[in-house]
Design an enzyme around this catalytic site. Structure first.
Site, PDB file in Angstrom:
ATOM      1  N   GLY A   1       1.162  -1.357  -0.375  1.00  8.46           N
ATOM      2  CA  GLY A   1      -0.099   0.453   0.050  1.00  8.46           C
ATOM      3  C   GLY A   1       0.875   1.168   0.183  1.00  8.46           C
TER       4      GLY A   1
ATOM      5  N   GLY B   1       0.931   4.644  -0.331  1.00  8.77           N
ATOM      6  CA  GLY B   1       0.155   5.629  -0.227  1.00  8.77           C
ATOM      7  C   GLY B   1       1.172   6.966   0.412  1.00  8.77           C
TER       8      GLY B   1
ATOM      9  N   ASN C   1      -2.930   3.667  12.312  1.00  7.17           N
ATOM     10  CA  ASN C   1      -4.102   4.143  13.611  1.00  7.17           C
ATOM     11  C   ASN C   1      -4.921   2.989  13.774  1.00  7.17           C
ATOM     12  OD1 ASN C   1      -2.296   6.943  13.489  1.00  7.17           O
ATOM     13  ND2 ASN C   1      -3.525   7.565  12.214  1.00  7.17           N
TER      14      ASN C   1
ATOM     15  N   LYS D   1      -1.392   7.287  20.587  1.00  9.14           N
ATOM     16  CA  LYS D   1      -1.709   8.143  19.395  1.00  9.14           C
ATOM     17  C   LYS D   1      -3.340   8.449  18.793  1.00  9.14           C
ATOM     18  CE  LYS D   1      -0.674   9.679  15.395  1.00  9.14           C
ATOM     19  NZ  LYS D   1      -0.537   8.466  14.143  1.00  9.14           N
TER      20      LYS D   1
ATOM     21  N   SER E   1      -6.047  12.154   7.778  1.00  8.67           N
ATOM     22  CA  SER E   1      -5.829  11.894   6.801  1.00  8.67           C
ATOM     23  C   SER E   1      -7.332  11.766   6.791  1.00  8.67           C
ATOM     24  CB  SER E   1      -5.182  10.365   7.176  1.00  8.67           C
ATOM     25  OG  SER E   1      -6.248   9.741   7.794  1.00  8.67           O
TER      26      SER E   1
END
Lengths: 318, 318
Positions: A14, A16, A110, A199, A269
């Site tokens: 992935g 990105g 996340n 987080k 995001s």
């Protein structure tokens, strides 16, 4: 013993903003990095990857070891997963195909429990680790990544063949050293769940409010009411984490708040997902923390209200 | 005693959807009604007032006893204030000019303590009453009002020369009978604060969420998450009301929820204010109830989060 260790082969699942950034930084440091792409394969195969970093300058990687299918990738010792948590279960076949025996699969994502949906689909011989990225980065176009600030990664062991605290920490430390060798601030966390909760103190307010209020960090930090709301949401996450048995250092929420004031203006995001009409990561970032806190007897009413609002918005956006 | 009572002269202060609807209904019933207008004075003076009501049919009032200045109005026995709570203090001079001695000033407005900012600006000889309107009505154009459903008014005495419970109820009953004579369901409330808290059980969720989520009642009632959020917000209002010493009948929130399911699709007034870039009625509907509940030791965290979000939106919309 020669003192030299063969550099591991690294696969990016992935490519990105997150996968692309860390993959390029590792490639720049001399690691053998292989990138799995889907919609952007042709663009990257033709023109390579570009990074415009406010911290590290302009980087170009061309040619790129780019793949449109995991079966064509070499066996990778480390797999860095930068895809959305909403597609974790779908990624399992690609991970299995690209993994060397005993590979470490690091989820740079996340949210809570993001490893669980993958764990049951991967062989027991693969290690799963969680990675938390404190970074302002976004995809500016096909194969083009803009890095605005920060970059630190926290690595924690989740599950796999490593038995015992020492073995788990040792593999997390391996991951930490990879990033450090690429010039990136990194540290190991003994407990990936604890790192994930910490987080969330950032992600729960800023990701959700960016969508709900259509606002990036600078206006959210400039308004007296959104500031109070952010503080109240952060306080609920800290309560939830503690109720679930985790440590949150004193002043932790305050330090993230202060850090965000110093950051360049940033669209989280989730806002990019909203704009792109992609599903929002609501299960990982909201529903699972709410369920875990509730099971521990802790209500997080403001977070619940935010989650309900975002669920409504997400369904309308589909 | 002749058994006949002279019909009171009625003045409408702020001829929007609420003032226009009730004023036209009273005029239709034969009352002598005088309308104060600002931006729509010329349109109404030329073309009259039009009402398109799903309940009462199409009504036209032309000519209208329309005024652009309160000093030109006859002395009114009843003044019905349909303007926004955000301008109550500014309305005091017009009310004083249009009021007959001992006039009753009825605020047909939502929110808490809306009478207070006006009370200190009016002479002690004027009665102030609060009126809660359970109605789906909006302004479709200059002098044009669309009435979709409902219409009930609850009237309660706030302050003025009436001393003692009996005198207060007697004046509230006078107001109630005005509406009943116009074919409108109405009842008196012994305690206007209690009536205001009860009305907030509807206004707090639906007004705010219409702006926050850009959604009218039908989609809000069709989504599982917004339904749960509405129920949770309603429950917090009920807790706040009880903490402040008011009664809320058992099943009251559930009955408003069920009523909203049966209503035609409706955009609450706050959404119209948002679209028109007018200030939102956040002080009356959110800030004051939050402060009152907090002073009584009751947190309403979801309402507070909603209020903070709306404050951010309102400031950006200015």
């Amino acid at each position: 013993m020669t003192g030299t260790v063969a550099k591991p082969i690294i696969g990016i699942i992935g490519t990105g903003a997150i996968g692309g950034f860390y993959g390029m930084m590792l490639a720049r440091a001399g690691f053998d990095v292989h990138f799995l792409l889907r919609s952007e394969f042709c663009a990257v195969a033709e023109r390579g990857l570009q990074l415009d970093s406010a911290v590290h300058g302009a980087l170009t990687l061309n040619p790129v070891q780019a793949y449109s299918a995991a079966k064509d990738m070499p066996p990778c010792d480390w797999l860095l997963v930068g895809a959305k948590t909403t597609s974790n279960a779908d990624l399992a076949p690609a991970i299995v195909q690209a993994a060397a025996p005993g590979a470490r699969v690091l989820l740079l994502q996340n949210g809570l429990d993001v490893e669980d949906s993958l764990r049951e689909l991967l062989p027991d011989s693969l290690h799963i680790l969680g990675g938390l990225c404190y970074i302002c980065v976004h995809r500016a176009g096909p194969g083009v990544i803009t890095h605005q600030a920060l970059g630190k990664v926290q690595v924690g062991y989740h599950s796999g063949p490593a038995v015992g605290e020492q073995a788990r920490v040792s593999i997390a430390d391996e991951g930490t050293r990879l990033f450090q060798a690429a010039g990136i601030d990194a540290n190991s966390m003994p407990d990936v769940q604890e790192a994930r909760w910490q987080k969330l103190v950032w992600n729960i307010p800023y990701n959700g409010l960016s969508v709900l209020l259509g606002a990036s960090t600078a206006p959210l930090m400039a308004d007296t009411d959104s500031r109070e709301l952010i503080k109240a949401l952060m306080a609920e996450v800290v309560e939830g984490a503690i109720a679930c048995g985790h440590q949150v250092p004193p002043g932790y929420a305050e330090s993230l708040f202060a850090m965000t004031e110093k950051m360049p203006d940033y669209w989280p995001s989730m806002y990019h997902d909203f704009l792109g009409k992609r599903p929002l990561e609501l299960a990982a970032i909201y529903a699972r923390p709410l369920a875990a806190a509730k099971a521990a007897g802790c209500q997080m009413p403001r977070i619940e209200a935010l989650y309900r609002s975002l669920s409504f918005i997400d369904r309308r956006n589909a």
